[in-house]
Write an enzyme that holds these catalytic residues in place. Structure first.
Site, PDB file in Angstrom:
ATOM      1  N   PRO A  81       0.793  -1.234   0.000  1.00 31.41           N
ATOM      2  CA  PRO A  81       0.000   0.000   0.000  1.00 31.41           C
ATOM      3  C   PRO A  81       0.831   1.294   0.000  1.00 31.41           C
ATOM      4  O   PRO A  81       0.299   2.348  -0.306  1.00 31.41           O
ATOM      5  CB  PRO A  81      -0.831  -0.110   1.279  1.00 31.41           C
ATOM      6  CG  PRO A  81      -0.034  -1.001   2.176  1.00 31.41           C
ATOM      7  CD  PRO A  81       0.685  -1.973   1.277  1.00 31.41           C
ATOM      8  N   GLY A  82       2.122   1.241   0.375  1.00 27.85           N
ATOM      9  CA  GLY A  82       2.889   2.477   0.186  1.00 27.85           C
ATOM     10  C   GLY A  82       3.786   2.877   1.351  1.00 27.85           C
ATOM     11  O   GLY A  82       4.256   4.014   1.376  1.00 27.85           O
ATOM     12  N   GLY A  83       4.033   1.972   2.290  1.00 24.03           N
ATOM     13  CA  GLY A  83       4.871   2.311   3.451  1.00 24.03           C
ATOM     14  C   GLY A  83       6.287   2.733   3.050  1.00 24.03           C
ATOM     15  O   GLY A  83       6.813   3.732   3.556  1.00 24.03           O
ATOM     16  N   ASP A 119       3.535  -1.122  -8.727  1.00 27.89           N
ATOM     17  CA  ASP A 119       2.805  -2.271  -8.169  1.00 27.89           C
ATOM     18  C   ASP A 119       1.628  -2.594  -9.090  1.00 27.89           C
ATOM     19  O   ASP A 119       1.134  -1.712  -9.804  1.00 27.89           O
ATOM     20  CB  ASP A 119       2.292  -1.963  -6.749  1.00 27.89           C
ATOM     21  CG  ASP A 119       2.091  -3.225  -5.909  1.00 27.89           C
ATOM     22  OD1 ASP A 119       2.814  -3.391  -4.897  1.00 27.89           O
ATOM     23  OD2 ASP A 119       1.235  -4.058  -6.279  1.00 27.89           O
ATOM     24  N   ASP A 140      10.193  -4.689  -2.367  1.00 32.09           N
ATOM     25  CA  ASP A 140       9.549  -5.484  -1.302  1.00 32.09           C
ATOM     26  C   ASP A 140       8.510  -6.396  -1.961  1.00 32.09           C
ATOM     27  O   ASP A 140       7.528  -6.783  -1.343  1.00 32.09           O
ATOM     28  CB  ASP A 140       8.896  -4.519  -0.291  1.00 32.09           C
ATOM     29  CG  ASP A 140       8.560  -5.181   1.039  1.00 32.09           C
ATOM     30  OD1 ASP A 140       9.167  -6.211   1.374  1.00 32.09           O
ATOM     31  OD2 ASP A 140       7.671  -4.652   1.751  1.00 32.09           O
ATOM     32  N   LYS A 192      11.772 -12.828   0.058  1.00 34.44           N
ATOM     33  CA  LYS A 192      10.713 -13.475   0.839  1.00 34.44           C
ATOM     34  C   LYS A 192      10.720 -14.968   0.531  1.00 34.44           C
ATOM     35  O   LYS A 192      10.671 -15.355  -0.637  1.00 34.44           O
ATOM     36  CB  LYS A 192       9.353 -12.871   0.486  1.00 34.44           C
ATOM     37  CG  LYS A 192       9.270 -11.401   0.903  1.00 34.44           C
ATOM     38  CD  LYS A 192       8.065 -10.718   0.293  1.00 34.44           C
ATOM     39  CE  LYS A 192       8.083  -9.228   0.525  1.00 34.44           C
ATOM     40  NZ  LYS A 192       7.635  -8.802   1.833  1.00 34.44           N
TER      41      LYS A 192
END
Ligand SMILES: C[S@@+](CC[C@H](N)C(=O)[O-])C[C@H]1O[C@@H](n2cnc3c(N)ncnc32)[C@H](O)[C@@H]1O
Length: 325
Positions: A188-190, A206, A244, A273
């Site tokens: 979402p944009g952190g 994204d 990420d 990940k």
């Protein structure tokens, strides 16, 4: 407790993060590092320190010492250096009494942007009431690897920004005003929020829409598409490439290699990940990239963070080409 540990032969100790003990155990096995005993999340080995990326913290110079009293433990620690962090296992009351007689270590949360602390920090624990395990050196600058920050609970749309803050604090570098950045897997944009808050420009990529509040920040440009569809060779050069993205490690490795080969970024910070079983072969391949480094950060889950620096890669390249002697 095994015999080798009783005799005092501890050559290295590795602290796993919660839930990743089995991943660290697998990696130590692959590295041929014998584990004599696990004490909670701490693995003790008679072998010298090895490059285990899944260790949140590694104790570099462990000493296992008999202690007759709390005072003796305090003297042994204070004789060696000032700053100590305690890793709690059993024997809480005794440990608390020792800790209370050591100089206080300032472990206030970091106010980002700031580098990780640089003061020498040791670690200790009680394996038994009369057995002190200490190490004057460890790899993480934070007590037990736990990086803590003064959090922003209103600005960012997710807590993932803490991972970027920790990565930059460990690096001792972060995007500067005027720098250009790419943030792959941004929603979402952190991370984009964190980058734009530093005054740098960021193109967020994204497949899912970015939080509108982040998309509206000065310096943020959003492109809704797959990061794997980008051709670095046709893109403007950037100062920082952040990623990420949720992707298989091998797929991310190919993307990272493409960006490095393109020469279109000066630095890379990306989260790898993993799924079960952990793809250790992919970790080996990331670790072999010249100018790269891998760390398991406190804010990583079943993840490692990969850092790459073009200047460091050039330096390694020059060293490799210099004639021996
Ligand atoms: C863990 S989230 C990122 C969180 C983000 N760093 C933050 O701070 O809010 C992972 C993101 O990767 C994105 N993603 C997965 N595959 C992608 C692809 N091929 N291209 C771009 N983004 C992708 C997902 O849509 C998801 O938003």
């Amino acid at each position: 407790m095994s015999e080798s540990i009783r005799s005092g032969a501890v050559g290295s100790a590795y602290l796993a993060s919660e839930g990743n003990e089995h991943v660290l155990a697998e990696e130590l096995g692959r590295l041929g590092v014998p584990v004599a005993a696990w004490h909670g999340r701490l693995a003790l080995s008679p072998a010298p320190p090895a490059d285990a990326h899944w260790a949140l913290d590694r104790w570099e110079r462990p000493e296992l010492l008999p202690i007759g009293s709390i005072g003796e433990a305090v003297t042994l620690l204070r004789q060696r250096q000032r700053n100590w962090s305690h890793f709690p296992l059993l024997h809480h009351r005794r440990s608390a009494l020792i800790a209370s007689r050591l100089p206080p270590v300032k472990a206030a949360p970091l106010h980002f942007p700031a580098s990780a602390p640089t003061a020498p920090l040791g670690a200790w624990t009680l394996l038994a009431p009369d057995r002190l395990l200490l190490s004057t050196a460890k790899t993480s600058p934070f007590p037990n690897g736990e990086a803590r920050f003064v959090e922003d609970r209103t600005g960012p749309p997710s807590r993932a920004y803490l991972k970027l803050w920790e990565a930059c604090a460990r690096l001792g570098a972060w995007p500067q005003p005027g720098d250009s950045c790419l943030d792959l897997g941004a929603t979402p944009g952190g991370w984009s929020w964190a980058i734009a808050s530093l005054g740098a420009g960021v193109t967020a990529i994204d497949r899912a829409p970015l939080d509108p509040r982040v998309a509206a920040m000065p310096g943020v440009h959003f492109r809704q598409e797959s990061a794997f569809g980008l051709d670095p060779a046709t893109m403007d050069a950037v100062d920082w490439l952040f990623s990420d993205i949720i992707a298989y490690p091998a797929r991310l490795l190919a993307l990272v290699r493409r960006w490095i080969e393109s020469g279109r970024t000066r630095r890379i910070v990306c989260t790898i990940k993993y799924q079960e079983p952990t793809d250790h072969a992919a970790t080996d391949a990331f670790a072999a990239i010249p100018g790269g480094r891998l760390l398991h950060l406190a804010h990583n889950k079943h993840e490692l963070t990969f850092f790459w620096d073009a200047a460091l890669a050039e330096q390694r390249d020059a060293e490799a080409q210099r004639p021996a002697g």
